[in-house]
Design a protein around this motif. Structure first.
Motif, PDB file in Angstrom:
ATOM      1  N   MET A 202      -9.060  -5.908   1.781  1.00  0.00           N
ATOM      2  CA  MET A 202      -8.045  -4.893   1.671  1.00  0.00           C
ATOM      3  C   MET A 202      -6.729  -5.431   2.217  1.00  0.00           C
ATOM      4  O   MET A 202      -6.702  -6.125   3.224  1.00  0.00           O
ATOM      5  CB  MET A 202      -8.480  -3.662   2.446  1.00  0.00           C
ATOM      6  CG  MET A 202      -7.512  -2.534   2.356  1.00  0.00           C
ATOM      7  SD  MET A 202      -8.302  -1.042   3.014  1.00  0.00           S
ATOM      8  CE  MET A 202      -7.077   0.108   2.600  1.00  0.00           C
ATOM      9  N   SER A 203      -5.604  -5.116   1.549  1.00  0.00           N
ATOM     10  CA  SER A 203      -4.317  -5.632   1.995  1.00  0.00           C
ATOM     11  C   SER A 203      -3.819  -4.850   3.209  1.00  0.00           C
ATOM     12  O   SER A 203      -4.247  -3.734   3.472  1.00  0.00           O
ATOM     13  CB  SER A 203      -3.287  -5.559   0.868  1.00  0.00           C
ATOM     14  OG  SER A 203      -2.984  -4.226   0.566  1.00  0.00           O
ATOM     15  N   GLU A 204      -2.862  -5.464   3.916  1.00  0.00           N
ATOM     16  CA  GLU A 204      -2.290  -4.837   5.097  1.00  0.00           C
ATOM     17  C   GLU A 204      -1.414  -3.656   4.680  1.00  0.00           C
ATOM     18  O   GLU A 204      -0.785  -3.692   3.628  1.00  0.00           O
ATOM     19  CB  GLU A 204      -1.472  -5.878   5.857  1.00  0.00           C
ATOM     20  CG  GLU A 204      -2.330  -7.027   6.353  1.00  0.00           C
ATOM     21  CD  GLU A 204      -1.514  -8.120   6.988  1.00  0.00           C
ATOM     22  OE1 GLU A 204      -0.613  -7.802   7.783  1.00  0.00           O
ATOM     23  OE2 GLU A 204      -1.775  -9.280   6.698  1.00  0.00           O
ATOM     24  N   PRO A 205      -1.323  -2.592   5.478  1.00  0.00           N
ATOM     25  CA  PRO A 205      -0.523  -1.426   5.110  1.00  0.00           C
ATOM     26  C   PRO A 205       0.941  -1.795   4.953  1.00  0.00           C
ATOM     27  O   PRO A 205       1.481  -2.558   5.728  1.00  0.00           O
ATOM     28  CB  PRO A 205      -0.724  -0.456   6.267  1.00  0.00           C
ATOM     29  CG  PRO A 205      -1.486  -1.167   7.301  1.00  0.00           C
ATOM     30  CD  PRO A 205      -1.956  -2.477   6.763  1.00  0.00           C
ATOM     31  N   GLY A 206       1.574  -1.247   3.936  1.00  0.00           N
ATOM     32  CA  GLY A 206       2.996  -1.462   3.733  1.00  0.00           C
ATOM     33  C   GLY A 206       3.334  -2.677   2.897  1.00  0.00           C
ATOM     34  O   GLY A 206       4.392  -2.736   2.319  1.00  0.00           O
ATOM     35  N   LEU A 207       2.464  -3.651   2.856  1.00  0.00           N
ATOM     36  CA  LEU A 207       2.768  -4.864   2.111  1.00  0.00           C
ATOM     37  C   LEU A 207       2.689  -4.603   0.621  1.00  0.00           C
ATOM     38  O   LEU A 207       1.851  -3.848   0.141  1.00  0.00           O
ATOM     39  CB  LEU A 207       1.808  -5.988   2.495  1.00  0.00           C
ATOM     40  CG  LEU A 207       1.864  -6.414   3.963  1.00  0.00           C
ATOM     41  CD1 LEU A 207       0.841  -7.503   4.232  1.00  0.00           C
ATOM     42  CD2 LEU A 207       3.235  -6.879   4.356  1.00  0.00           C
ATOM     43  N   PHE A 208       3.561  -5.251  -0.121  1.00  0.00           N
ATOM     44  CA  PHE A 208       3.618  -5.222  -1.584  1.00  0.00           C
ATOM     45  C   PHE A 208       4.198  -3.948  -2.161  1.00  0.00           C
ATOM     46  O   PHE A 208       4.636  -3.940  -3.288  1.00  0.00           O
ATOM     47  CB  PHE A 208       2.251  -5.484  -2.233  1.00  0.00           C
ATOM     48  CG  PHE A 208       1.623  -6.756  -1.772  1.00  0.00           C
ATOM     49  CD1 PHE A 208       2.151  -7.970  -2.136  1.00  0.00           C
ATOM     50  CD2 PHE A 208       0.520  -6.730  -0.948  1.00  0.00           C
ATOM     51  CE1 PHE A 208       1.578  -9.151  -1.692  1.00  0.00           C
ATOM     52  CE2 PHE A 208      -0.061  -7.901  -0.507  1.00  0.00           C
ATOM     53  CZ  PHE A 208       0.474  -9.121  -0.882  1.00  0.00           C
ATOM     54  N   CYS A 209       4.204  -2.827  -1.470  1.00  0.00           N
ATOM     55  CA  CYS A 209       4.645  -1.571  -2.080  1.00  0.00           C
ATOM     56  C   CYS A 209       6.046  -1.166  -1.617  1.00  0.00           C
ATOM     57  O   CYS A 209       6.548  -0.152  -2.043  1.00  0.00           O
ATOM     58  CB  CYS A 209       3.641  -0.458  -1.810  1.00  0.00           C
ATOM     59  SG  CYS A 209       3.378  -0.147  -0.065  1.00  0.00           S
ATOM     60  N   GLN A 210       6.660  -1.941  -0.749  1.00  0.00           N
ATOM     61  CA  GLN A 210       7.989  -1.602  -0.250  1.00  0.00           C
ATOM     62  C   GLN A 210       8.616  -2.829   0.368  1.00  0.00           C
ATOM     63  O   GLN A 210       8.007  -3.882   0.428  1.00  0.00           O
ATOM     64  CB  GLN A 210       7.897  -0.502   0.798  1.00  0.00           C
ATOM     65  CG  GLN A 210       7.159  -0.971   2.060  1.00  0.00           C
ATOM     66  CD  GLN A 210       6.965   0.155   3.067  1.00  0.00           C
ATOM     67  OE1 GLN A 210       6.934   1.296   2.688  1.00  0.00           O
ATOM     68  NE2 GLN A 210       6.839  -0.186   4.327  1.00  0.00           N
ATOM     69  N   ILE A 211       9.838  -2.667   0.856  1.00  0.00           N
ATOM     70  CA  ILE A 211      10.467  -3.736   1.615  1.00  0.00           C
ATOM     71  C   ILE A 211       9.980  -3.603   3.047  1.00  0.00           C
ATOM     72  O   ILE A 211      10.069  -2.538   3.650  1.00  0.00           O
ATOM     73  CB  ILE A 211      11.996  -3.644   1.539  1.00  0.00           C
ATOM     74  CG1 ILE A 211      12.435  -3.895   0.095  1.00  0.00           C
ATOM     75  CG2 ILE A 211      12.646  -4.631   2.492  1.00  0.00           C
ATOM     76  CD1 ILE A 211      13.896  -3.672  -0.150  1.00  0.00           C
ATOM     77  N   ASN A 212       9.441  -4.665   3.572  1.00  0.00           N
ATOM     78  CA  ASN A 212       8.885  -4.668   4.921  1.00  0.00           C
ATOM     79  C   ASN A 212       9.946  -5.112   5.931  1.00  0.00           C
ATOM     80  O   ASN A 212      10.804  -5.927   5.623  1.00  0.00           O
ATOM     81  CB  ASN A 212       7.696  -5.637   4.980  1.00  0.00           C
ATOM     82  CG  ASN A 212       6.612  -5.231   4.019  1.00  0.00           C
ATOM     83  OD1 ASN A 212       5.913  -4.266   4.258  1.00  0.00           O
ATOM     84  ND2 ASN A 212       6.490  -5.946   2.913  1.00  0.00           N
ATOM     85  N   THR A 213       9.854  -4.588   7.142  1.00  0.00           N
ATOM     86  CA  THR A 213      10.736  -4.971   8.238  1.00  0.00           C
ATOM     87  C   THR A 213       9.875  -5.223   9.469  1.00  0.00           C
ATOM     88  O   THR A 213       8.669  -4.953   9.456  1.00  0.00           O
ATOM     89  CB  THR A 213      11.760  -3.858   8.557  1.00  0.00           C
ATOM     90  OG1 THR A 213      11.058  -2.728   9.073  1.00  0.00           O
ATOM     91  CG2 THR A 213      12.571  -3.457   7.329  1.00  0.00           C
ATOM     92  N   ALA A 214      10.507  -5.678  10.539  1.00  0.00           N
ATOM     93  CA  ALA A 214       9.761  -5.886  11.784  1.00  0.00           C
ATOM     94  C   ALA A 214       9.153  -4.561  12.263  1.00  0.00           C
ATOM     95  O   ALA A 214       8.083  -4.546  12.863  1.00  0.00           O
ATOM     96  CB  ALA A 214      10.679  -6.463  12.851  1.00  0.00           C
ATOM     97  N   ALA A 215       9.826  -3.446  11.958  1.00  0.00           N
ATOM     98  CA  ALA A 215       9.346  -2.137  12.406  1.00  0.00           C
ATOM     99  C   ALA A 215       8.224  -1.579  11.530  1.00  0.00           C
ATOM    100  O   ALA A 215       7.393  -0.822  12.004  1.00  0.00           O
ATOM    101  CB  ALA A 215      10.505  -1.144  12.440  1.00  0.00           C
ATOM    102  N   THR A 216       8.195  -1.954  10.245  1.00  0.00           N
ATOM    103  CA  THR A 216       7.208  -1.356   9.337  1.00  0.00           C
ATOM    104  C   THR A 216       6.025  -2.264   9.022  1.00  0.00           C
ATOM    105  O   THR A 216       4.980  -1.786   8.621  1.00  0.00           O
ATOM    106  CB  THR A 216       7.851  -0.949   7.994  1.00  0.00           C
ATOM    107  OG1 THR A 216       8.349  -2.125   7.337  1.00  0.00           O
ATOM    108  CG2 THR A 216       8.960   0.054   8.207  1.00  0.00           C
ATOM    109  N   GLY A 217       6.199  -3.559   9.178  1.00  0.00           N
ATOM    110  CA  GLY A 217       5.118  -4.496   8.853  1.00  0.00           C
ATOM    111  C   GLY A 217       4.262  -4.790  10.062  1.00  0.00           C
ATOM    112  O   GLY A 217       4.662  -4.553  11.203  1.00  0.00           O
ATOM    113  N   PRO A 218       3.060  -5.316   9.828  1.00  0.00           N
ATOM    114  CA  PRO A 218       2.199  -5.724  10.940  1.00  0.00           C
ATOM    115  C   PRO A 218       2.902  -6.789  11.792  1.00  0.00           C
ATOM    116  O   PRO A 218       3.508  -7.721  11.247  1.00  0.00           O
ATOM    117  CB  PRO A 218       0.970  -6.294  10.241  1.00  0.00           C
ATOM    118  CG  PRO A 218       1.012  -5.746   8.852  1.00  0.00           C
ATOM    119  CD  PRO A 218       2.459  -5.553   8.526  1.00  0.00           C
ATOM    120  N   ALA A 219       2.849  -6.670  13.115  1.00  0.00           N
ATOM    121  CA  ALA A 219       3.618  -7.526  14.026  1.00  0.00           C
ATOM    122  C   ALA A 219       3.388  -9.014  13.809  1.00  0.00           C
ATOM    123  O   ALA A 219       4.339  -9.791  13.741  1.00  0.00           O
ATOM    124  CB  ALA A 219       3.319  -7.142  15.473  1.00  0.00           C
TER     125      ALA A 219
END
Length: 121
Positions: free
Chosen positions: A1-18
């Motif tokens: 399973m992919s990490e939350p938030g990846l591929f479906c939006q623009i990721n940032t330090a605040a929204t992506g896995p640390a």
């Protein structure tokens, strides 16, 4: 399973896995003083920690914007390039601006890093 938030939006330090963000968020460096109409150098490095540049996993490009205005794109190839760039740009008008850099990893999607800049006369 992919990490939350990846591929479906623009990721940032605040929204992506640390741990993933450490290797993907663009870091923007620039001089302390920026004068309107004068060129200055912007340096962009992908990640606080080095990102691999292997055939199966690499940074494909870095885009640079001033707010929503497109300034530049640099494309990379696996193995033979490093996702660190320096660009000479000119901002014409004084005031506060946000420089936005986007990097695209072929496995982990698009990541955004920002940096505020104050342009003086």
């Amino acid at each position: 399973m992919s990490e939350p938030g990846l591929f479906c939006q623009i990721n940032t330090a605040a929204t992506g896995p640390a741990e993933t963000a450490k290797k993907h968020v663009p870091v923007i460096t620039l001089p302390e003083k920026i004068k309107a109409g004068e060129p200055f150098t912007v340096t962009i490095k992908v990640g606080e920690a080095p990102h691999v540049m292997e055939n199966g996993h690499f940074i494909q490009f870095i885009d640079l914007y001033c707010g929503h205005i497109y300034l530049s794109r640099v494309d990379f190839t696996a193995v033979m390039t490093k996702p660190d760039i320096s660009l000479s740009i000119v901002l014409q008008h004084e005031g506060s601006r946000t420089l936005r850099a986007f990097s695209r990893c072929n496995l982990h999607g698009i990541w955004e890093g920002t940096r505020e800049v104050n342009v003086i006369t």
